[in-house]
Design a protein around this motif. Structure first.
Motif, PDB file in Angstrom:
ATOM      1  N   VAL A 248       7.901  -1.168  14.023  1.00  0.00           N
ATOM      2  CA  VAL A 248       7.903  -0.033  13.488  1.00  0.00           C
ATOM      3  C   VAL A 248       6.926   1.105  14.255  1.00  0.00           C
ATOM      4  N   TRP A 249       5.987   0.386  14.912  1.00  0.00           N
ATOM      5  CA  TRP A 249       4.736   1.377  15.234  1.00  0.00           C
ATOM      6  C   TRP A 249       5.393   1.902  16.847  1.00  0.00           C
ATOM      7  N   SER A 250       6.305   1.453  17.201  1.00  0.00           N
ATOM      8  CA  SER A 250       6.651   1.793  18.597  1.00  0.00           C
ATOM      9  C   SER A 250       6.720   3.377  18.904  1.00  0.00           C
ATOM     10  N   GLU A 251       7.053   4.159  17.706  1.00  0.00           N
ATOM     11  CA  GLU A 251       7.149   5.675  17.772  1.00  0.00           C
ATOM     12  C   GLU A 251       5.797   6.212  17.615  1.00  0.00           C
ATOM     13  N   CYS A 252       5.025   5.406  17.158  1.00  0.00           N
ATOM     14  CA  CYS A 252       3.830   5.930  16.802  1.00  0.00           C
ATOM     15  C   CYS A 252       2.805   6.363  18.037  1.00  0.00           C
ATOM     16  N   PHE A 253       3.134   5.745  18.991  1.00  0.00           N
ATOM     17  CA  PHE A 253       2.383   6.205  20.431  1.00  0.00           C
ATOM     18  C   PHE A 253       2.456   7.758  20.602  1.00  0.00           C
ATOM     19  N   HIS A 254       3.627   8.503  20.457  1.00  0.00           N
ATOM     20  CA  HIS A 254       3.626   9.751  20.453  1.00  0.00           C
ATOM     21  C   HIS A 254       3.064  10.523  19.656  1.00  0.00           C
ATOM     22  N   CYS A 255       2.449  10.185  18.456  1.00  0.00           N
ATOM     23  CA  CYS A 255       1.831  10.767  17.450  1.00  0.00           C
ATOM     24  C   CYS A 255       0.373  11.485  17.940  1.00  0.00           C
ATOM     25  N   PRO A 256      -0.019  12.738  17.814  1.00  0.00           N
ATOM     26  CA  PRO A 256      -1.323  13.008  17.995  1.00  0.00           C
ATOM     27  C   PRO A 256      -2.517  12.255  17.586  1.00  0.00           C
ATOM     28  N   LYS A 257      -2.108  11.651  16.224  1.00  0.00           N
ATOM     29  CA  LYS A 257      -3.027  11.105  15.320  1.00  0.00           C
ATOM     30  C   LYS A 257      -3.158   9.833  15.665  1.00  0.00           C
ATOM     31  N   PHE A 258      -2.539   9.039  16.687  1.00  0.00           N
ATOM     32  CA  PHE A 258      -2.643   7.913  16.780  1.00  0.00           C
ATOM     33  C   PHE A 258      -4.014   7.539  17.501  1.00  0.00           C
ATOM     34  N   PRO A 259      -4.623   6.169  17.217  1.00  0.00           N
ATOM     35  CA  PRO A 259      -4.267   5.282  16.462  1.00  0.00           C
ATOM     36  C   PRO A 259      -4.765   5.652  14.879  1.00  0.00           C
ATOM     37  N   ASP A 260      -5.391   6.855  14.777  1.00  0.00           N
ATOM     38  CA  ASP A 260      -6.017   6.939  13.295  1.00  0.00           C
ATOM     39  C   ASP A 260      -4.846   7.698  12.375  1.00  0.00           C
ATOM     40  N   CYS A 261      -3.840   6.727  12.017  1.00  0.00           N
ATOM     41  CA  CYS A 261      -2.825   7.343  11.267  1.00  0.00           C
ATOM     42  C   CYS A 261      -3.197   7.303   9.725  1.00  0.00           C
ATOM     43  N   ASP A 262      -2.857   8.638   9.172  1.00  0.00           N
ATOM     44  CA  ASP A 262      -3.272   8.974   7.844  1.00  0.00           C
ATOM     45  C   ASP A 262      -2.067   9.140   6.910  1.00  0.00           C
ATOM     46  N   GLU A 263      -0.756   8.605   7.528  1.00  0.00           N
ATOM     47  CA  GLU A 263       0.461   8.643   6.713  1.00  0.00           C
ATOM     48  C   GLU A 263       0.364   7.491   5.659  1.00  0.00           C
ATOM     49  N   VAL A 264       1.008   7.423   4.729  1.00  0.00           N
ATOM     50  CA  VAL A 264       1.108   6.483   3.670  1.00  0.00           C
ATOM     51  C   VAL A 264       2.540   6.030   3.969  1.00  0.00           C
ATOM     52  N   ALA A 265       2.571   4.405   3.853  1.00  0.00           N
ATOM     53  CA  ALA A 265       3.746   3.699   4.196  1.00  0.00           C
ATOM     54  C   ALA A 265       4.488   3.219   2.762  1.00  0.00           C
ATOM     55  N   LEU A 266       5.801   3.546   2.761  1.00  0.00           N
ATOM     56  CA  LEU A 266       6.412   2.908   1.280  1.00  0.00           C
ATOM     57  C   LEU A 266       7.607   2.302   1.603  1.00  0.00           C
ATOM     58  N   VAL A 267       8.191   1.401   0.852  1.00  0.00           N
ATOM     59  CA  VAL A 267       9.269   0.749   0.989  1.00  0.00           C
ATOM     60  C   VAL A 267      10.258   0.833  -0.095  1.00  0.00           C
ATOM     61  N   TYR A 268      11.501   0.584   0.174  1.00  0.00           N
ATOM     62  CA  TYR A 268      12.512   0.368  -1.006  1.00  0.00           C
ATOM     63  C   TYR A 268      13.409  -0.936  -0.488  1.00  0.00           C
ATOM     64  N   LYS A 269      13.387  -1.816  -1.502  1.00  0.00           N
ATOM     65  CA  LYS A 269      14.001  -2.974  -1.246  1.00  0.00           C
ATOM     66  C   LYS A 269      15.009  -3.160  -2.328  1.00  0.00           C
ATOM     67  N   PHE A 270      16.211  -3.562  -1.729  1.00  0.00           N
ATOM     68  CA  PHE A 270      17.612  -3.513  -2.596  1.00  0.00           C
ATOM     69  C   PHE A 270      17.257  -4.671  -3.739  1.00  0.00           C
ATOM     70  N   ASP A 271      16.717  -5.751  -3.377  1.00  0.00           N
ATOM     71  CA  ASP A 271      16.766  -7.024  -4.218  1.00  0.00           C
ATOM     72  C   ASP A 271      15.865  -6.578  -5.431  1.00  0.00           C
ATOM     73  N   GLN A 272      14.792  -5.843  -5.109  1.00  0.00           N
ATOM     74  CA  GLN A 272      13.724  -5.515  -6.282  1.00  0.00           C
ATOM     75  C   GLN A 272      14.150  -3.961  -7.144  1.00  0.00           C
ATOM     76  N   ASN A 273      14.860  -2.937  -6.530  1.00  0.00           N
ATOM     77  CA  ASN A 273      15.585  -1.977  -7.076  1.00  0.00           C
ATOM     78  C   ASN A 273      16.763  -2.239  -7.817  1.00  0.00           C
ATOM     79  N   SER A 274      17.433  -3.352  -7.605  1.00  0.00           N
ATOM     80  CA  SER A 274      18.563  -3.760  -8.463  1.00  0.00           C
ATOM     81  C   SER A 274      18.324  -4.342  -9.371  1.00  0.00           C
ATOM     82  N   LYS A 275      17.415  -4.622  -9.655  1.00  0.00           N
ATOM     83  CA  LYS A 275      16.899  -5.454 -11.034  1.00  0.00           C
ATOM     84  C   LYS A 275      16.973  -4.602 -12.552  1.00  0.00           C
TER      85      LYS A 275
END
Length: 156
Positions: free
Chosen positions: A129-156
């Motif tokens: 997932v970090w392949s695109e990050c090299f294009h970011c001016p903030k790389f490698p000091d990323c200050d974005e937040v990572a979030l996920v959505y998983k179907f197995d856990q959201n379908s409960k």
């Protein structure tokens, strides 16, 4: 307003919208060539004059992982729930494609949490997932937040 798959005629408007936010450091800029090459990833919302007022992409990273990226809603349209509609379209497409996990990197984690994503440590995401990050001016000091959505856990 409806969420539709993007078309060739939408690309220049999508770029203008995305790059407006990119200029403020809120997302990565997108070149026209990149938008044309990845057009099938994108959903848009158009106004009554057929102008693109919101867009998002669901980009497949691997067999079990896709990213919501380039979510942009014009300032004038931000109170109408278009961002949520676009994220829902991405989640539905991931479900149809049988991709169990969707992630995003964002400066607006509260918005994605309302869409049933939850925060994870960025280091828990695969290196792919970090392949695109090299294009970011903030790389490698990323200050974005990572979030996920998983179907197995959201379908409960």
């Amino acid at each position: 307003m409806n969420v539709d798959k993007a078309k060739i005629g939408d690309v220049k408007q999508m770029q203008t919208l995305i790059n407006k936010f990119a200029e403020r450091g809120e997302m990565l800029p997108r070149a026209l060539s990149e938008l044309y090459e990845n057009l099938r990833d994108f959903f848009v919302v158009r106004d009554e004059n057929n102008n693109v007022i919101a867009c998002v992409a669901l980009h497949i990273s691997w067999s079990d992982l896709a990213e919501v990226r380039s979510l942009a809603v014009s300032e004038e349209a931000q109170v109408h729930g278009l961002g949520s509609m676009l994220v829902k379209a991405c989640i539905e497409e991931a479900k149809i494609l049988e991709i169990p996990t969707v992630f995003c990197l964002t400066y607006k984690p509260a918005f994605f949490e309302k869409c049933k994503f939850w925060q994870v440590d960025k280091l828990d995401l695969p290196r792919k997932v970090w392949s695109e990050c090299f294009h970011c001016p903030k790389f490698p000091d990323c200050d974005e937040v990572a979030l996920v959505y998983k179907f197995d856990q959201n379908s409960k």
